[in-house]
Design an enzyme around this catalytic site. Sequence first.
Site, PDB file in Angstrom:
ATOM      1  N   GLY A 148      -1.289   0.643   9.593  1.00 22.17           N
ATOM      2  CA  GLY A 148      -2.648   0.934  10.031  1.00 22.17           C
ATOM      3  C   GLY A 148      -3.622  -0.087   9.499  1.00 22.17           C
ATOM      4  O   GLY A 148      -3.391  -0.711   8.460  1.00 22.17           O
ATOM      5  N   ILE A 149      -4.730  -0.266  10.249  1.00 28.71           N
ATOM      6  CA  ILE A 149      -5.771  -1.209   9.818  1.00 28.71           C
ATOM      7  C   ILE A 149      -7.139  -0.546   9.944  1.00 28.71           C
ATOM      8  O   ILE A 149      -7.291   0.457  10.649  1.00 28.71           O
ATOM      9  CB  ILE A 149      -5.763  -2.499  10.670  1.00 28.71           C
ATOM     10  CG1 ILE A 149      -5.991  -2.183  12.171  1.00 28.71           C
ATOM     11  CG2 ILE A 149      -4.452  -3.268  10.492  1.00 28.71           C
ATOM     12  CD1 ILE A 149      -6.253  -3.425  13.030  1.00 28.71           C
ATOM     13  N   ASN A 206       3.472   4.286   9.706  1.00 29.60           N
ATOM     14  CA  ASN A 206       2.479   4.182   8.644  1.00 29.60           C
ATOM     15  C   ASN A 206       1.508   3.016   8.860  1.00 29.60           C
ATOM     16  O   ASN A 206       0.386   3.046   8.355  1.00 29.60           O
ATOM     17  CB  ASN A 206       3.224   4.015   7.304  1.00 29.60           C
ATOM     18  CG  ASN A 206       2.324   3.507   6.198  1.00 29.60           C
ATOM     19  OD1 ASN A 206       1.525   4.256   5.651  1.00 29.60           O
ATOM     20  ND2 ASN A 206       2.430   2.210   5.889  1.00 29.60           N
ATOM     21  N   TYR A 223      -8.580   9.537   0.264  1.00 27.68           N
ATOM     22  CA  TYR A 223      -8.801   8.163  -0.213  1.00 27.68           C
ATOM     23  C   TYR A 223      -7.797   7.864  -1.330  1.00 27.68           C
ATOM     24  O   TYR A 223      -7.795   8.502  -2.377  1.00 27.68           O
ATOM     25  CB  TYR A 223     -10.252   7.990  -0.678  1.00 27.68           C
ATOM     26  CG  TYR A 223     -11.193   7.829   0.499  1.00 27.68           C
ATOM     27  CD1 TYR A 223     -11.514   8.923   1.310  1.00 27.68           C
ATOM     28  CD2 TYR A 223     -11.716   6.580   0.837  1.00 27.68           C
ATOM     29  CE1 TYR A 223     -12.343   8.764   2.418  1.00 27.68           C
ATOM     30  CE2 TYR A 223     -12.550   6.423   1.940  1.00 27.68           C
ATOM     31  CZ  TYR A 223     -12.853   7.521   2.722  1.00 27.68           C
ATOM     32  OH  TYR A 223     -13.672   7.369   3.827  1.00 27.68           O
ATOM     33  N   GLY A 239       0.801  -1.221   0.000  1.00 22.42           N
ATOM     34  CA  GLY A 239       0.000   0.000   0.000  1.00 22.42           C
ATOM     35  C   GLY A 239       0.835   1.274   0.000  1.00 22.42           C
ATOM     36  O   GLY A 239       1.906   1.351  -0.618  1.00 22.42           O
ATOM     37  N   GLY A 251     -19.054   4.795  10.046  1.00 18.38           N
ATOM     38  CA  GLY A 251     -18.488   3.438  10.049  1.00 18.38           C
ATOM     39  C   GLY A 251     -17.074   3.352  10.588  1.00 18.38           C
ATOM     40  O   GLY A 251     -16.475   2.277  10.599  1.00 18.38           O
ATOM     41  N   GLN A 252     -16.525   4.499  11.062  1.00 21.06           N
ATOM     42  CA  GLN A 252     -15.119   4.480  11.490  1.00 21.06           C
ATOM     43  C   GLN A 252     -14.895   5.185  12.835  1.00 21.06           C
ATOM     44  O   GLN A 252     -13.915   5.911  12.995  1.00 21.06           O
ATOM     45  CB  GLN A 252     -14.232   5.127  10.425  1.00 21.06           C
ATOM     46  CG  GLN A 252     -14.058   4.279   9.173  1.00 21.06           C
ATOM     47  CD  GLN A 252     -12.819   4.681   8.389  1.00 21.06           C
ATOM     48  OE1 GLN A 252     -12.639   5.860   8.107  1.00 21.06           O
ATOM     49  NE2 GLN A 252     -11.982   3.715   8.054  1.00 21.06           N
ATOM     50  N   TYR A 305     -11.418   3.958  13.904  1.00 20.74           N
ATOM     51  CA  TYR A 305     -10.320   4.440  13.052  1.00 20.74           C
ATOM     52  C   TYR A 305     -10.146   5.961  13.179  1.00 20.74           C
ATOM     53  O   TYR A 305      -9.030   6.469  13.334  1.00 20.74           O
ATOM     54  CB  TYR A 305     -10.641   4.046  11.611  1.00 20.74           C
ATOM     55  CG  TYR A 305      -9.581   4.344  10.580  1.00 20.74           C
ATOM     56  CD1 TYR A 305      -8.589   3.411  10.291  1.00 20.74           C
ATOM     57  CD2 TYR A 305      -9.598   5.530   9.851  1.00 20.74           C
ATOM     58  CE1 TYR A 305      -7.634   3.663   9.318  1.00 20.74           C
ATOM     59  CE2 TYR A 305      -8.648   5.795   8.876  1.00 20.74           C
ATOM     60  CZ  TYR A 305      -7.673   4.853   8.609  1.00 20.74           C
ATOM     61  OH  TYR A 305      -6.732   5.115   7.643  1.00 20.74           O
TER      62      TYR A 305
HETATM   63  N1  CAA Z   1     -23.667   8.308   5.696  1.00 20.77           N
HETATM   64  C1  CAA Z   1     -24.926   8.102   6.120  1.00 20.77           C
HETATM   65  N2  CAA Z   1     -25.521   6.897   6.114  1.00 20.77           N
HETATM   66  C2  CAA Z   1     -24.792   5.867   5.680  1.00 20.77           C
HETATM   67  C3  CAA Z   1     -23.477   6.008   5.239  1.00 20.77           C
HETATM   68  C4  CAA Z   1     -22.933   7.301   5.251  1.00 20.77           C
HETATM   69  N3  CAA Z   1     -21.672   7.537   4.832  1.00 20.77           N
HETATM   70  N4  CAA Z   1     -22.996   4.791   4.865  1.00 20.77           N
HETATM   71  C5  CAA Z   1     -24.016   3.909   5.089  1.00 20.77           C
HETATM   72  N5  CAA Z   1     -25.088   4.560   5.574  1.00 20.77           N
HETATM   73  C6  CAA Z   1     -26.368   4.012   5.919  1.00 20.77           C
HETATM   74  C7  CAA Z   1     -26.994   3.234   4.777  1.00 20.77           C
HETATM   75  O1  CAA Z   1     -27.711   4.093   3.930  1.00 20.77           O
HETATM   76  C8  CAA Z   1     -27.897   2.259   5.495  1.00 20.77           C
HETATM   77  O2  CAA Z   1     -29.061   2.936   5.910  1.00 20.77           O
HETATM   78  P1  CAA Z   1     -30.453   2.156   6.099  1.00 20.77           P
HETATM   79  O3  CAA Z   1     -30.189   1.087   7.148  1.00 20.77           O
HETATM   80  O4  CAA Z   1     -31.419   3.207   6.531  1.00 20.77           O
HETATM   81  O5  CAA Z   1     -30.734   1.580   4.754  1.00 20.77           O
HETATM   82  C9  CAA Z   1     -27.072   1.950   6.691  1.00 20.77           C
HETATM   83  O6  CAA Z   1     -26.195   3.036   6.927  1.00 20.77           O
HETATM   84  C10 CAA Z   1     -26.230   0.750   6.416  1.00 20.77           C
HETATM   85  O7  CAA Z   1     -26.073   0.256   7.566  1.00 20.77           O
HETATM   86  P2  CAA Z   1     -25.669  -1.245   7.729  1.00 20.77           P
HETATM   87  O8  CAA Z   1     -26.039  -1.629   9.089  1.00 20.77           O
HETATM   88  O9  CAA Z   1     -26.167  -2.060   6.592  1.00 20.77           O
HETATM   89  O10 CAA Z   1     -24.121  -1.060   7.585  1.00 20.77           O
HETATM   90  P3  CAA Z   1     -23.067  -2.134   7.246  1.00 20.77           P
HETATM   91  O11 CAA Z   1     -22.943  -3.089   8.372  1.00 20.77           O
HETATM   92  O12 CAA Z   1     -23.319  -2.653   5.895  1.00 20.77           O
HETATM   93  O13 CAA Z   1     -21.738  -1.250   7.260  1.00 20.77           O
HETATM   94  C11 CAA Z   1     -20.164   0.353   6.543  1.00 20.77           C
HETATM   95  C12 CAA Z   1     -21.635  -0.085   6.617  1.00 20.77           C
HETATM   96  C13 CAA Z   1     -19.193  -0.761   6.938  1.00 20.77           C
HETATM   97  C14 CAA Z   1     -19.906   1.520   7.460  1.00 20.77           C
HETATM   98  C15 CAA Z   1     -19.964   0.712   5.089  1.00 20.77           C
HETATM   99  O14 CAA Z   1     -20.868   1.749   4.787  1.00 20.77           O
HETATM  100  C16 CAA Z   1     -18.567   1.190   4.787  1.00 20.77           C
HETATM  101  O15 CAA Z   1     -17.668   0.394   4.600  1.00 20.77           O
HETATM  102  N6  CAA Z   1     -18.408   2.500   4.673  1.00 20.77           N
HETATM  103  C17 CAA Z   1     -17.123   3.078   4.301  1.00 20.77           C
HETATM  104  C18 CAA Z   1     -16.374   3.499   5.495  1.00 20.77           C
HETATM  105  C19 CAA Z   1     -15.137   4.128   5.002  1.00 20.77           C
HETATM  106  O16 CAA Z   1     -15.119   5.173   4.361  1.00 20.77           O
HETATM  107  N7  CAA Z   1     -14.006   3.514   5.306  1.00 20.77           N
HETATM  108  C20 CAA Z   1     -12.739   4.016   4.846  1.00 20.77           C
HETATM  109  C21 CAA Z   1     -11.851   2.868   4.553  1.00 20.77           C
HETATM  110  S1  CAA Z   1     -10.371   3.402   3.756  1.00 20.77           S
HETATM  111  C22 CAA Z   1      -9.533   4.163   4.947  1.00 20.77           C
HETATM  112  O17 CAA Z   1      -9.864   4.152   6.093  1.00 20.77           O
HETATM  113  C23 CAA Z   1      -8.278   4.883   4.511  1.00 20.77           C
HETATM  114  C24 CAA Z   1      -8.376   6.311   4.863  1.00 20.77           C
HETATM  115  O18 CAA Z   1      -7.668   6.741   5.772  1.00 20.77           O
HETATM  116  C25 CAA Z   1      -9.228   7.212   4.085  1.00 20.77           C
END
Ligand code: CAA
Length: 240
Positions: free
Chosen positions: A84-85, A82, A179, A13, A143-144, A147
Amino acid sequence: MARIALVTGGSRGIGASISKTLQAQGYAVAATYAGNDDAAAKFTEETGIKTYKWNVGDYESSQAGIAQVEADLGPIDVVVANAGITRDAPFHKMTPEQWQQVIDTNLTGVFNTVHPIWPGMRERGFGRVIVISSINGQKGQFGQVNYAATKAGDLGIVKSLAQEGAAKGITANAICPGYIATEMVMAVPEKVREKIIAGIPAGRLGEPEEIARCVAFLASDDASFINGSTISANGAQFVV
Ligand code: CAA
């Protein structure tokens, strides 16, 4: 004499790109990894950069690993924390294990990586500490909770280290990547990722090299008066 750099999570990465960029600039580089032996072996074969396996979340392993790197290469001048998970989940579904794993690697891991190196930097009157934080430590992210907490905490570490190290010739700075096109971002569900990319004014993910070049700058003598800063490299997705 070449300066010596340690890059944690340096075989894949963004870390792999940092290791290669520093090597190209004349540093003697050591890269750590946590578990993926095949990727590390391939990385060493391709680059000649030696890899070391330890868990940054464990203090004693970090201390022993760093002692080995210094025995092999010499005192570490530049440390790039660096590794990270992610363990993404909405807060209502996040388990204590998901919380703890991310804290151990992304936050305690920075302490464990820098702490054994710090006394030597103080003695020698030179050091560069560069911590890879994240846009999500600046703005939070659905979702973080885990993190984002660690990446915001990493900024607190850097700002404090900068004040402690300045009189000893040590700088400590952070980079907040947006990202970037790595496996970590590709693990985000495609639909979610598409929405994220739509929110990046640059219209694309970043490239690992775009972060590595920031590291090379902060490590260089050109950055000698930059201390306690945060470089945001995110394609204008979040403007601080
Ligand atoms: N804002 C608002 N609502 C959101 C949302 C957001 N960003 N993302 C999902 N939702 C909502 C959905 O619309 C859904 O709503 P409903 O239940 O009303 O339909 C609900 O949340 C989904 O919930 P779930 O319980 O089904 O969620 P899930 O268990 O499937 O998990 C998640 C969702 C894991 C958070 C997934 O959305 C995800 O992976 N999001 C991305 C998180 C992210 O950006 N991670 C960065 C990784 S890369 C990194 O970290 C490197 C860096 O430094 C940038």
